[in-house]
Design a protein around this motif. Structure first.
Motif, PDB file in Angstrom:
ATOM      1  N   ALA A   1      37.736  26.468 -48.071  1.00  0.00           N
ATOM      2  CA  ALA A   1      37.530  27.150 -46.912  1.00  0.00           C
ATOM      3  C   ALA A   1      38.692  26.828 -45.497  1.00  0.00           C
ATOM      4  CB  ALA A   1      36.301  27.620 -46.250  1.00  0.00           C
ATOM      5  N   ARG A   2      38.673  25.612 -45.424  1.00  0.00           N
ATOM      6  CA  ARG A   2      39.314  24.994 -44.420  1.00  0.00           C
ATOM      7  C   ARG A   2      39.986  23.918 -44.628  1.00  0.00           C
ATOM      8  NH1 ARG A   2      39.034  29.144 -41.237  1.00  0.00           N
ATOM      9  NH2 ARG A   2      39.786  27.845 -39.590  1.00  0.00           N
ATOM     10  N   ARG A   3      40.587  23.787 -45.817  1.00  0.00           N
ATOM     11  CA  ARG A   3      41.597  22.787 -46.336  1.00  0.00           C
ATOM     12  C   ARG A   3      42.870  22.801 -45.654  1.00  0.00           C
ATOM     13  NH1 ARG A   3      43.974  21.934 -52.226  1.00  0.00           N
ATOM     14  NH2 ARG A   3      41.784  21.761 -52.904  1.00  0.00           N
TER      15      ARG A   3
ATOM     16  N   LEU B   1      35.976  34.634 -60.455  1.00  0.00           N
ATOM     17  CA  LEU B   1      36.611  33.307 -60.040  1.00  0.00           C
ATOM     18  C   LEU B   1      36.259  32.079 -60.303  1.00  0.00           C
ATOM     19  CD1 LEU B   1      39.440  32.407 -58.509  1.00  0.00           C
ATOM     20  CD2 LEU B   1      37.926  32.494 -56.235  1.00  0.00           C
ATOM     21  N   GLU B   2      36.709  31.044 -60.955  1.00  0.00           N
ATOM     22  CA  GLU B   2      36.318  29.766 -61.291  1.00  0.00           C
ATOM     23  C   GLU B   2      36.991  28.559 -60.842  1.00  0.00           C
ATOM     24  OE1 GLU B   2      34.526  30.592 -65.673  1.00  0.00           O
ATOM     25  OE2 GLU B   2      36.321  29.528 -65.502  1.00  0.00           O
ATOM     26  N   ALA B   3      38.241  28.852 -60.461  1.00  0.00           N
ATOM     27  CA  ALA B   3      39.136  27.604 -59.740  1.00  0.00           C
ATOM     28  C   ALA B   3      40.346  28.391 -59.204  1.00  0.00           C
ATOM     29  CB  ALA B   3      39.699  26.768 -60.927  1.00  0.00           C
ATOM     30  N   CYS B   4      40.940  27.572 -58.183  1.00  0.00           N
ATOM     31  CA  CYS B   4      42.189  28.106 -57.725  1.00  0.00           C
ATOM     32  C   CYS B   4      42.651  26.838 -57.062  1.00  0.00           C
ATOM     33  CB  CYS B   4      41.955  29.153 -56.454  1.00  0.00           C
ATOM     34  SG  CYS B   4      43.404  29.750 -55.671  1.00  0.00           S
ATOM     35  N   ASP B   5      44.096  26.716 -57.061  1.00  0.00           N
ATOM     36  CA  ASP B   5      44.729  25.434 -56.569  1.00  0.00           C
ATOM     37  C   ASP B   5      46.095  25.786 -56.369  1.00  0.00           C
ATOM     38  OD1 ASP B   5      44.819  23.350 -55.016  1.00  0.00           O
ATOM     39  OD2 ASP B   5      43.524  22.070 -56.460  1.00  0.00           O
ATOM     40  N   ILE B   6      46.843  24.874 -55.703  1.00  0.00           N
ATOM     41  CA  ILE B   6      48.303  25.042 -55.448  1.00  0.00           C
ATOM     42  C   ILE B   6      48.918  23.677 -56.279  1.00  0.00           C
ATOM     43  CG2 ILE B   6      50.074  24.707 -53.735  1.00  0.00           C
ATOM     44  CD1 ILE B   6      48.205  25.863 -51.591  1.00  0.00           C
TER      45      ILE B   6
END
Length: 270
Positions: free
Chosen positions: A193-195, A230-235
């Motif tokens: 949320a706020r990373r 949704l299980e995961a999400c990243d860059i």
């Protein structure tokens, strides 16, 4: 199901990096932007040798979007509806194993005093109308791409440097929020949320990558049916560190299996 988006800033210049990433990460679907070639000059043979296939809406030297996948696409749509006179290659969508995925390259819009900014806002209005229609059939959908919008201050290293830029103008941010308010969710912010410092683009100039001075403009927007899975999400910043890298890096998400019919209901004593 792993779905990713990556503005490669020329598929021909970045082909070795794309092939390496496909082999290392093995996404089910990879949405590409700025492939900068026509469909017939896209490196289909090399992509197929890596175990994938591609559908492409291309344009010589500019723009261009593609969907690279392990499975055969269904219900292919080429181009964003709403303007038959728009010949810029910026949108493609298809269904893969029951999940609809789009690759979009939203206009930059600079300079804001030119017709480029009005084209950006008109394109976003068309996207909003199409995004509303996509929600109607409840097919799990992922809108992936380079949205060329910095939505919040934490999506930018130095917000004050972007005031007045088309990517951070209030009109652009408002238009992006209007799409979200239809019922779409930012996959990354849904889990982080706020990373801060989570960027997807670093300009080649002034050592922006080396100094960590980036912006987050590449997004995966999920319909409610996709968000439920949704299980995961990243860059993944690793590709940006490669020699001759694109100025963007991939963003990815993983969707779990579709819930079985009746899975949310339990009989007494079950």
């Amino acid at each position: 199901m792993k779905i990713a988006s990556w503005n490669v800033n020329s598929i021909k210049a970045r082909l070795p990096a794309v092939i390496d990433w496909l082999e290392a990460v093995a996404p089910d679907v990879l949405a590409l932007q700025e492939v900068k070639c026509t469909a017939d000059s896209f490196p289909h043979a090399e992509i197929e040798a890596a175990g994938y296939r591609a559908v492409v809406v291309g344009q010589k030297a500019y723009n261009g979007v593609a969907l690279v996948s392990k499975s055969t696409p269904d219900s292919l749509r080429e181009g964003l509806p709403g303007d038959s006179g728009d010949d810029q290659a910026r949108y493609i969508e298809a269904v893969f194993n029951g999940v609809r995925v789009a690759s979009l390259y939203l206009p930059n819009g600079n300079p804001v005093t030119s017709e480029k900014f009005s084209y950006k806002l008109a394109w976003m209005a068309r996207l909003k109308r199409h995004a509303a229609r996509l929600l109607a059939d409840e097919v799990p959908t992922v809108l992936g791409g380079d949205f060329n919008v910095i939505l919040e201050p934490e999506d930018c290293h130095a917000p004050e440097d972007w005031k007045g830029d088309a990517l951070y103008r209030p009109e652009s941010r408002r238009a992006f929020r209007e799409i979200l308010y239809l019922g779409w969710a930012d996959a990354f912010r849904s889990l982080h949320a706020r990373r801060s410092g989570a960027f997807t683009f670093w300009d080649y100039q002034r050592g922006r990558w080396q100094r960590g001075e980036g912006i987050r403009i590449d997004h995966l927007l999920l319909s409610p049916a996709a968000l439920d899975r949704l299980e995961a999400c990243d860059i993944d910043t690793a590709p940006r560190a490669r020699p001759k890298a694109s100025d963007h890096t991939p963003v990815w998400c993983r969707l779990g299996p579709a819930p079985e019919a009746g899975a949310l209901f339990h009989t007494a004593g079950a």
